[in-house]
Design a protein around this motif. Structure first.
Motif, short mmCIF file in Angstrom:
data_model
loop_
_atom_site.label_atom_id
_atom_site.label_comp_id
_atom_site.label_asym_id
_atom_site.label_seq_id
_atom_site.Cartn_x
_atom_site.Cartn_y
_atom_site.Cartn_z
N UNK A 1 1.03 -1.22 0.34
CA UNK A 1 -0.05 -0.20 0.32
C UNK A 1 1.37 1.13 -0.22
N UNK A 2 0.42 2.56 -0.28
CA UNK A 2 0.58 3.39 -0.47
C UNK A 2 0.12 4.18 0.47
N UNK A 3 0.83 5.06 1.53
CA UNK A 3 0.74 5.61 2.42
C UNK A 3 1.74 7.15 2.33
N UNK A 4 0.82 7.87 3.76
CA UNK A 4 1.54 9.36 3.81
C UNK A 4 2.04 9.57 4.91
N UNK A 5 2.36 10.49 4.86
CA UNK A 5 3.01 11.09 6.29
C UNK A 5 2.29 11.98 6.79
N UNK A 6 1.70 12.43 7.91
CA UNK A 6 0.32 13.42 8.12
C UNK A 6 1.11 14.81 8.21
N UNK A 7 1.03 15.91 8.15
CA UNK A 7 1.41 16.51 6.80
C UNK A 7 2.23 18.06 8.06
N UNK A 8 2.10 17.59 9.68
CA UNK A 8 2.56 18.27 10.53
C UNK A 8 4.59 17.37 10.73
#
Length: 146
Positions: A55-62
């Protein structure tokens, strides 16, 4: 050269929250443990789910441009509010798991990730054994023949 600036306390608090959160007792249905396979960009990571899916996941903006997650580390993923399209971002990293042994005691830790696990320094596929501090091959044979 200017002296290094110390990060603001608010940033240190948020980083501490991301990395030292204790394991939750019941895991919500939209969250699961995953292993990081690679970083595909500044804030995007390819992870392996307990079912073996990538899966492709992202890190939160902060945390972007502040935190980098190493390969073969474990993270807690939340998929709530993300679409299921292939190749698109399908979740967000909520916690970078530290102290895996404490998390492994929880009933929801995937058995897929515990087989052969020996800690952070475990070697995975594609890694070669370090030769630092070892004798070169064949050096023992030369001394015996003399």
């Amino acid at each position: 050269m200017a002296p290094r600036r110390r990060p603001p306390p608010s940033l240190l608090t948020t980083l501490d929250t991301l990395t030292t959160t204790p394991p939750p007792a019941p895991l919500p249905a939209t969250q699961f443990i995953a292993r990081v396979l690679e970083s595909t960009g500044k804030h995007l990571y390819r992870v392996e789910s307990p079912k073996g899916q990538e899966l492709l996941v992202e890190l939160p903006k902060m945390y972007r441009s502040v935190v980098w997650v190493r390969r073969n580390r474990f993270v807690l993923i939340d998929t709530e509010g993300f679409g299921g399209e292939e190749g698109r971002v399908r979740g967000e990293i909520k916690v970078v798991v530290r102290g895996e042994k404490e998390w492994m005691r929880m009933g929801y830790w995937p058995k897929h990730f515990t087989i052969g696990y020996e800690g952070e320094d475990e070697m995975y596929e594609g890694q070669e054994e370090s030769v630092v501090g070892k004798m070169p091959p064949g050096s023992d044979d030369d001394e015996e023949s003399e």
